[in-house]
Scaffold this motif. Structure first.
Motif, PDB file in Angstrom:
ATOM      1  N   LEU A 135       0.830  -1.208   0.000  1.00 52.56           N
ATOM      2  CA  LEU A 135       0.000   0.000   0.000  1.00 52.56           C
ATOM      3  C   LEU A 135       0.862   1.254   0.000  1.00 52.56           C
ATOM      4  CD1 LEU A 135      -2.976  -0.689   2.447  1.00 52.56           C
ATOM      5  CD2 LEU A 135      -3.095  -0.210   0.021  1.00 52.56           C
ATOM      6  N   GLN A 136       1.913   1.245   0.801  1.00 57.48           N
ATOM      7  CA  GLN A 136       2.790   2.414   0.867  1.00 57.48           C
ATOM      8  C   GLN A 136       3.461   2.675  -0.473  1.00 57.48           C
ATOM      9  OE1 GLN A 136       5.251   1.385   4.211  1.00 57.48           O
ATOM     10  NE2 GLN A 136       3.881   2.387   5.667  1.00 57.48           N
ATOM     11  N   ALA A 137       3.869   1.620  -1.154  1.00 54.01           N
ATOM     12  CA  ALA A 137       4.489   1.786  -2.478  1.00 54.01           C
ATOM     13  C   ALA A 137       3.476   2.326  -3.475  1.00 54.01           C
ATOM     14  CB  ALA A 137       5.055   0.455  -2.963  1.00 54.01           C
ATOM     15  N   GLU A 138       2.261   1.813  -3.425  1.00 50.42           N
ATOM     16  CA  GLU A 138       1.234   2.292  -4.344  1.00 50.42           C
ATOM     17  C   GLU A 138       0.855   3.740  -4.036  1.00 50.42           C
ATOM     18  OE1 GLU A 138      -2.991   0.933  -6.350  1.00 50.42           O
ATOM     19  OE2 GLU A 138      -2.041  -0.367  -4.866  1.00 50.42           O
ATOM     20  N   ILE A 139       0.784   4.080  -2.751  1.00 53.17           N
ATOM     21  CA  ILE A 139       0.495   5.457  -2.353  1.00 53.17           C
ATOM     22  C   ILE A 139       1.579   6.397  -2.869  1.00 53.17           C
ATOM     23  CG2 ILE A 139       0.400   7.009  -0.355  1.00 53.17           C
ATOM     24  CD1 ILE A 139      -1.133   4.752   1.108  1.00 53.17           C
ATOM     25  N   ALA A 140       2.840   6.007  -2.713  1.00 54.53           N
ATOM     26  CA  ALA A 140       3.949   6.838  -3.192  1.00 54.53           C
ATOM     27  C   ALA A 140       3.872   7.024  -4.703  1.00 54.53           C
ATOM     28  CB  ALA A 140       5.280   6.213  -2.799  1.00 54.53           C
ATOM     29  N   ALA A 141       3.562   5.949  -5.417  1.00 57.16           N
ATOM     30  CA  ALA A 141       3.449   6.035  -6.879  1.00 57.16           C
ATOM     31  C   ALA A 141       2.298   6.946  -7.283  1.00 57.16           C
ATOM     32  CB  ALA A 141       3.267   4.643  -7.467  1.00 57.16           C
ATOM     33  N   LEU A 142       1.176   6.841  -6.587  1.00 58.56           N
ATOM     34  CA  LEU A 142       0.027   7.690  -6.908  1.00 58.56           C
ATOM     35  C   LEU A 142       0.299   9.156  -6.576  1.00 58.56           C
ATOM     36  CD1 LEU A 142      -2.979   5.467  -5.821  1.00 58.56           C
ATOM     37  CD2 LEU A 142      -2.398   6.179  -8.138  1.00 58.56           C
ATOM     38  N   GLU A 143       1.048   9.416  -5.517  1.00 51.62           N
ATOM     39  CA  GLU A 143       1.404  10.799  -5.188  1.00 51.62           C
ATOM     40  C   GLU A 143       2.266  11.410  -6.289  1.00 51.62           C
ATOM     41  OE1 GLU A 143       3.083  10.220  -1.302  1.00 51.62           O
ATOM     42  OE2 GLU A 143       1.189  10.779  -0.319  1.00 51.62           O
ATOM     43  N   ILE A 144       3.187  10.625  -6.828  1.00 50.02           N
ATOM     44  CA  ILE A 144       4.025  11.102  -7.934  1.00 50.02           C
ATOM     45  C   ILE A 144       3.164  11.350  -9.167  1.00 50.02           C
ATOM     46  CG2 ILE A 144       5.842  10.415  -9.554  1.00 50.02           C
ATOM     47  CD1 ILE A 144       7.122   8.915  -7.120  1.00 50.02           C
ATOM     48  N   GLN A 145       2.265  10.411  -9.454  1.00 53.51           N
ATOM     49  CA  GLN A 145       1.386  10.554 -10.607  1.00 53.51           C
ATOM     50  C   GLN A 145       0.478  11.771 -10.451  1.00 53.51           C
ATOM     51  OE1 GLN A 145      -1.130   7.152 -11.222  1.00 53.51           O
ATOM     52  NE2 GLN A 145      -1.433   7.625 -13.372  1.00 53.51           N
ATOM     53  N   LEU A 146      -0.041  11.986  -9.256  1.00 47.46           N
ATOM     54  CA  LEU A 146      -0.908  13.134  -8.994  1.00 47.46           C
ATOM     55  C   LEU A 146      -0.149  14.437  -9.223  1.00 47.46           C
ATOM     56  CD1 LEU A 146      -3.618  14.256  -8.066  1.00 47.46           C
ATOM     57  CD2 LEU A 146      -2.812  14.031  -5.708  1.00 47.46           C
ATOM     58  N   LYS A 147       1.067  14.518  -8.711  1.00 49.32           N
ATOM     59  CA  LYS A 147       1.891  15.720  -8.897  1.00 49.32           C
ATOM     60  C   LYS A 147       2.118  15.981 -10.389  1.00 49.32           C
ATOM     61  CE  LYS A 147       4.377  19.082  -7.328  1.00 49.32           C
ATOM     62  NZ  LYS A 147       3.715  20.266  -6.824  1.00 49.32           N
ATOM     63  N   HIS A 148       2.378  14.910 -11.146  1.00 46.22           N
ATOM     64  CA  HIS A 148       2.596  15.040 -12.591  1.00 46.22           C
ATOM     65  C   HIS A 148       1.345  15.615 -13.274  1.00 46.22           C
ATOM     66  CE1 HIS A 148       3.786  14.095 -16.677  1.00 46.22           C
ATOM     67  NE2 HIS A 148       2.668  13.405 -16.821  1.00 46.22           N
ATOM     68  N   PHE A 149       0.180  15.060 -12.952  1.00 50.98           N
ATOM     69  CA  PHE A 149      -1.051  15.548 -13.576  1.00 50.98           C
ATOM     70  C   PHE A 149      -1.379  16.970 -13.138  1.00 50.98           C
ATOM     71  CE2 PHE A 149      -2.215  11.001 -14.428  1.00 50.98           C
ATOM     72  CZ  PHE A 149      -2.293  11.133 -15.801  1.00 50.98           C
ATOM     73  N   GLU A 150      -1.069  17.319 -11.896  1.00 47.87           N
ATOM     74  CA  GLU A 150      -1.284  18.696 -11.443  1.00 47.87           C
ATOM     75  C   GLU A 150      -0.396  19.660 -12.227  1.00 47.87           C
ATOM     76  OE1 GLU A 150      -0.553  18.265  -7.262  1.00 47.87           O
ATOM     77  OE2 GLU A 150      -2.677  17.935  -6.808  1.00 47.87           O
ATOM     78  N   ASN A 151       0.844  19.263 -12.479  1.00 49.02           N
ATOM     79  CA  ASN A 151       1.739  20.101 -13.283  1.00 49.02           C
ATOM     80  C   ASN A 151       1.225  20.235 -14.708  1.00 49.02           C
ATOM     81  OD1 ASN A 151       3.517  20.612 -11.180  1.00 49.02           O
ATOM     82  ND2 ASN A 151       4.831  18.870 -11.666  1.00 49.02           N
ATOM     83  N   LEU A 152       0.736  19.128 -15.283  1.00 49.51           N
ATOM     84  CA  LEU A 152       0.162  19.189 -16.627  1.00 49.51           C
ATOM     85  C   LEU A 152      -1.045  20.120 -16.666  1.00 49.51           C
ATOM     86  CD1 LEU A 152       0.219  15.466 -17.858  1.00 49.51           C
ATOM     87  CD2 LEU A 152       1.638  17.360 -18.661  1.00 49.51           C
ATOM     88  N   LEU A 153      -1.872  20.060 -15.628  1.00 47.60           N
ATOM     89  CA  LEU A 153      -3.048  20.923 -15.565  1.00 47.60           C
ATOM     90  C   LEU A 153      -2.633  22.390 -15.485  1.00 47.60           C
ATOM     91  CD1 LEU A 153      -6.128  21.157 -15.371  1.00 47.60           C
ATOM     92  CD2 LEU A 153      -5.905  20.911 -12.899  1.00 47.60           C
TER      93      LEU A 153
END
Length: 60
Positions: A6-24
């Motif tokens: 879960l912690q690994a998936e959470i970390a990956a999703l946080e990175i993905q979220l940051k990426h999409f926020e930057n794209l937005l």
């Protein structure tokens, strides 16, 4: 799922979220077509919801 998974998936999703926020941000700054900005916003929402659910399951 185990906590390390879960912690690994959470970390990956946080990175993905940051990426999409930057794209937005860039999409808005560049005054791109609304349809493209809406797609990015939809991805931000989807990733954010999944991240919140995993954090809830993990007790964060």
């Amino acid at each position: 799922m185990q906590t390390p998974d879960l912690q690994a998936e959470i970390a990956a999703l946080e990175i993905q979220l940051k990426h999409f926020e930057n794209l937005l941000d860039q999409s808005i700054i560049n005054n791109e077509v609304l349809a493209k900005t809406k797609l990015i916003l939809h991805e931000v929402k989807k990733v954010s919801e999944k991240l919140n659910e995993l954090k809830r399951l993990n007790g964060i």
